[in-house]
Each structure stands twice: as structure tokens, then as C-alpha cells.
Design an enzyme around this catalytic site. Sequence first.
Site, PDB file in Angstrom:
ATOM      1  N   GLY A  11      29.510 -25.405  26.982  1.00 47.28           N
ATOM      2  CA  GLY A  11      30.176 -25.404  28.559  1.00 47.28           C
ATOM      3  C   GLY A  11      31.051 -26.493  28.697  1.00 47.28           C
ATOM      4  O   GLY A  11      30.919 -27.539  28.328  1.00 47.28           O
ATOM      5  N   VAL A  24      44.918 -37.740  22.400  1.00 42.74           N
ATOM      6  CA  VAL A  24      46.300 -37.263  21.954  1.00 42.74           C
ATOM      7  C   VAL A  24      47.040 -38.654  22.136  1.00 42.74           C
ATOM      8  O   VAL A  24      47.677 -39.133  21.090  1.00 42.74           O
ATOM      9  CB  VAL A  24      46.674 -36.150  22.953  1.00 42.74           C
ATOM     10  N   ARG A  72      31.259 -20.582  22.815  1.00 38.06           N
ATOM     11  CA  ARG A  72      30.281 -20.685  22.124  1.00 38.06           C
ATOM     12  C   ARG A  72      30.266 -19.620  21.002  1.00 38.06           C
ATOM     13  O   ARG A  72      30.513 -18.613  21.249  1.00 38.06           O
ATOM     14  CB  ARG A  72      29.087 -20.547  22.828  1.00 38.06           C
ATOM     15  N   GLY A 102      28.678 -30.603  23.677  1.00 38.63           N
ATOM     16  CA  GLY A 102      27.143 -30.889  23.983  1.00 38.63           C
ATOM     17  C   GLY A 102      26.542 -30.871  22.443  1.00 38.63           C
ATOM     18  O   GLY A 102      27.227 -31.016  21.512  1.00 38.63           O
ATOM     19  N   ASP A 103      25.444 -30.680  22.522  1.00 41.96           N
ATOM     20  CA  ASP A 103      24.350 -30.803  21.235  1.00 41.96           C
ATOM     21  C   ASP A 103      24.927 -29.629  20.427  1.00 41.96           C
ATOM     22  O   ASP A 103      24.909 -29.721  19.286  1.00 41.96           O
ATOM     23  CB  ASP A 103      23.153 -30.995  21.507  1.00 41.96           C
ATOM     24  N   THR A 125      29.246 -32.846  28.512  1.00 48.27           N
ATOM     25  CA  THR A 125      28.587 -31.894  29.183  1.00 48.27           C
ATOM     26  C   THR A 125      28.077 -32.511  30.491  1.00 48.27           C
ATOM     27  O   THR A 125      27.691 -33.622  30.590  1.00 48.27           O
ATOM     28  CB  THR A 125      27.169 -31.384  28.440  1.00 48.27           C
ATOM     29  N   ASP A 127      24.904 -31.881  31.671  1.00 50.92           N
ATOM     30  CA  ASP A 127      23.567 -32.116  31.622  1.00 50.92           C
ATOM     31  C   ASP A 127      22.892 -33.663  31.206  1.00 50.92           C
ATOM     32  O   ASP A 127      21.802 -33.595  31.489  1.00 50.92           O
ATOM     33  CB  ASP A 127      23.077 -31.104  30.419  1.00 50.92           C
ATOM     34  N   ASP A 129      22.163 -34.808  28.500  1.00 51.60           N
ATOM     35  CA  ASP A 129      21.164 -34.643  27.655  1.00 51.60           C
ATOM     36  C   ASP A 129      21.209 -35.027  26.149  1.00 51.60           C
ATOM     37  O   ASP A 129      20.474 -34.620  25.367  1.00 51.60           O
ATOM     38  CB  ASP A 129      20.630 -33.008  27.762  1.00 51.60           C
ATOM     39  N   ARG A 171      20.197 -27.120  32.064  1.00 45.37           N
ATOM     40  CA  ARG A 171      19.446 -26.458  30.804  1.00 45.37           C
ATOM     41  C   ARG A 171      18.000 -26.815  30.670  1.00 45.37           C
ATOM     42  O   ARG A 171      17.340 -26.695  31.391  1.00 45.37           O
ATOM     43  CB  ARG A 171      20.316 -26.667  29.474  1.00 45.37           C
ATOM     44  N   GLU A 187      12.320 -34.358  49.112  1.00 45.94           N
ATOM     45  CA  GLU A 187      10.896 -34.349  49.295  1.00 45.94           C
ATOM     46  C   GLU A 187      10.218 -34.435  48.019  1.00 45.94           C
ATOM     47  O   GLU A 187       9.206 -35.211  47.537  1.00 45.94           O
ATOM     48  CB  GLU A 187      10.345 -33.658  50.228  1.00 45.94           C
ATOM     49  N   ARG A 243      13.891 -21.110  52.181  1.00 44.07           N
ATOM     50  CA  ARG A 243      15.181 -20.426  51.866  1.00 44.07           C
ATOM     51  C   ARG A 243      15.465 -21.136  50.416  1.00 44.07           C
ATOM     52  O   ARG A 243      14.866 -22.279  50.173  1.00 44.07           O
ATOM     53  CB  ARG A 243      16.397 -20.661  52.855  1.00 44.07           C
TER      54      ARG A 243
HETATM   55  O1  F6P Z   1      25.451 -26.983  29.375  1.00 47.66           O
HETATM   56  C1  F6P Z   1      25.953 -26.765  30.586  1.00 47.66           C
HETATM   57  C2  F6P Z   1      25.138 -25.560  31.145  1.00 47.66           C
HETATM   58  O2  F6P Z   1      26.093 -25.514  32.497  1.00 47.66           O
HETATM   59  C3  F6P Z   1      23.767 -25.789  31.552  1.00 47.66           C
HETATM   60  O3  F6P Z   1      23.558 -26.651  32.449  1.00 47.66           O
HETATM   61  C4  F6P Z   1      23.491 -24.310  31.752  1.00 47.66           C
HETATM   62  O4  F6P Z   1      22.248 -23.923  31.572  1.00 47.66           O
HETATM   63  C5  F6P Z   1      24.487 -23.512  31.189  1.00 47.66           C
HETATM   64  O5  F6P Z   1      25.671 -24.376  30.629  1.00 47.66           O
HETATM   65  C6  F6P Z   1      25.036 -22.110  31.571  1.00 47.66           C
HETATM   66  O6  F6P Z   1      25.924 -21.452  30.619  1.00 47.66           O
HETATM   67  P1  F6P Z   1      26.849 -20.437  30.771  1.00 47.66           P
HETATM   68  O7  F6P Z   1      27.908 -21.029  31.464  1.00 47.66           O
HETATM   69  O8  F6P Z   1      26.983 -19.930  29.459  1.00 47.66           O
HETATM   70  O9  F6P Z   1      26.102 -19.577  31.687  1.00 47.66           O
END
Ligand code: F6P
Length: 319
Positions: A11, A24, A72, A102-103, A125, A127, A129, A171, A187, A243
Site C-alpha cells: 500500500g 536516489v 502487491r 510494509g511487512d 506504511t 499503519d 505496525d 489493517r 469518547e 451515523r
Molecule cells: O497497509 C495499508 C492499508 O491502507 C491498510 O491500512 C488497509 O487495511 C489496506 O492497506 C487496504 O489495502 P487496499 O488498498 O489494497 O484496499
Amino acid sequence: MKRIAVLTSGGDSPGMNAAVRAVVRKAIYHDCKVFGVYRGYAGMMDGDIKELNLGSVGDIIHRGGTMLYTARSEEFKTKEGQLKAVENLKKHEIEGVVVIGGDGSYKGAQKLSEHGIATIGAPGTIDNDIPGTDFTIGFDTSLNTIIHSIDKIRDTASSHERTYVIEVMGRHAGDLALWSGLAAGAETIMLPEVEYNMEEIIDRLERGAKRGKKHSIIVVAEGIGSGVEIGETIQKQMNIETRVTVLGHIQRGGSPTGFDRVLASRLGAHAVDLLLKGKSGLAVGIENNQLCSTSFDEIFSKPHEIDTKMYELSSQLSI
Ligand code: F6P
């Protein structure tokens, strides 16, 4: 090492361009040739590789997304895919690669290093994470996008005296939800790392309503499930109007914040320094504002953790 490649994978995240620029320019500064691999590992297998110069990365430091495109790739998980990619790197006499992602991207980077290509990862990323770094490139920008969105939702929530559930990305990780929830005065914050009890959440909302609170904001990390379902449960159990907003991919775009641009520049340059020192199989990071590096093995063996003190604080401030 005289020939280095850079790619972005998984992502996208705001600041990836700043990281590419840093790789670069730092490599050229040290008299290396630099190649861009387009569309991540998919492009590496297809041979979508072009030399980059100083001008190729001009005018991108402030742009979201990634000029190298990203993907990916399932095929790169196979040995055949990896060997195809390595062959293409060898055609260009590329000795080292910086992988920004990312990972999942790090898993591919580890494979490349096992095939004899020196490889360094840089955490890109939203995330936040990835073990081995306090912050990933893109987290701060995404966090600020979420905060601005919640601030806007709060205006209408307050006018209509409604309860809002806001689902944010991450994620399996709750960092975006925790930080944005704390910063926007939510909250309740619901994270995958902390078990939740719906009754307690309803109690808290009811206590607030009794005290005269006219509206509430609940931030839900996507990793715990659907914000829509949580909104429906609250609506039914409390007999109030709710909502739900699912912020979605708006969280991944936009011009990177100053923090992300500086982080990306430091990490991209550090990755090049490590390659030039002959290192491989490591990912760069920042801990206590100091540059550091961690082996992929160690990163994969550590679970991602949230800051539990910060979670406690958010609960204390939203009693
Ligand atoms: O890892 C980044 C991320 O945006 C996550 O937060 C999310 O779950 C996922 O990628 C969404 O992936 P895609 O862009 O393939 O829908």
C-alpha cells in the site's frame, strides 16, 4: 557497491516519494548509479527498471503516492518469481536494493537478500505496525488527515446531537485509531490490541448523556471489525440515532507532513549508507529520534505492540 535500485511496494503512503528522492540523491552523492524499479516486485519480475538521475526525483518531495508506482505481487512469493526478478537485477548489474514498504514488502526483501542481492528495507506504511521503528513513513500524514476529518464530523455531530462511529484504517494495528482518537478527543477508541466490552462502551456513552453530553465520537480501528455493525448495535441498544463514517482510502493520500518528509529523507539516506557499508537483510528505523537498523528476522519475530500507557491516558481523559 556502485549500482543501487529502489522500489516501493504494498500500500502506498505519503512520504514514499521523499524516501525515493533521498535514496536516489544520496546514492548519486556517493557516485553510484541508481535504478528505479517500477510497480514493486511485479515490475522487478517484468524487467521494468530504468536508470534515475538527480532530475528524475525533482518536484516530488511534497507529493503523496509514489512516482515508482506500487503493487502487491503473489508471483514474487514463488521461487520462480524471485529468480526471474534476480536475473533482471543482474542484467543491470544491480548489487543492492532499497525496498520501501510494509511487512509484506520486507518478506520479499528478505528473499532478495537470501538470493545474494544486498537488500535494505525502509518502513513505508500508514499503519505504523512495523517493529524496529517508532514511526513509519506516512503514519503522521494519515493521522493528520483522520484528525481533520474527525474535527469536521464533530461539527455536524454537535449540531445534530448525534453519536458518530468513525472507522479508520490500520489493517491489524490500532495505532491510527489510538493516536487520532486521543488527538481528536474521542469518547471511545476501539482497537484490535485491547479487548472491548460493548456493555462498558454503552455505559460510558449513557453516563456522558446523563451529564448532558449531546454528541459522541467513537473511533473504531478496522482491525476489530465493521464500524457499521458497531454503529447499528449502539443505535439499537441505546435507542439513539447514530451515523457511521468509513474514512477509507482518503487516509492514504495527500501531501506528506513535514514530519513524514524529514523521516523519509533520513531513512532513505540511511538505507543507502548501510548498503555502502556492505550490509544486507536489515530494515532502517528511528528510535528515540536516532537512526537505527534491525534484521528482518528480528522484525518478523516481534509482535506489533501499541503504547498501552497512551491507551490508558485516552480512557482517563474521556471519562
Ligand atoms: O497497509 C495499508 C492499508 O491502507 C491498510 O491500512 C488497509 O487495511 C489496506 O492497506 C487496504 O489495502 P487496499 O488498498 O489494497 O484496499
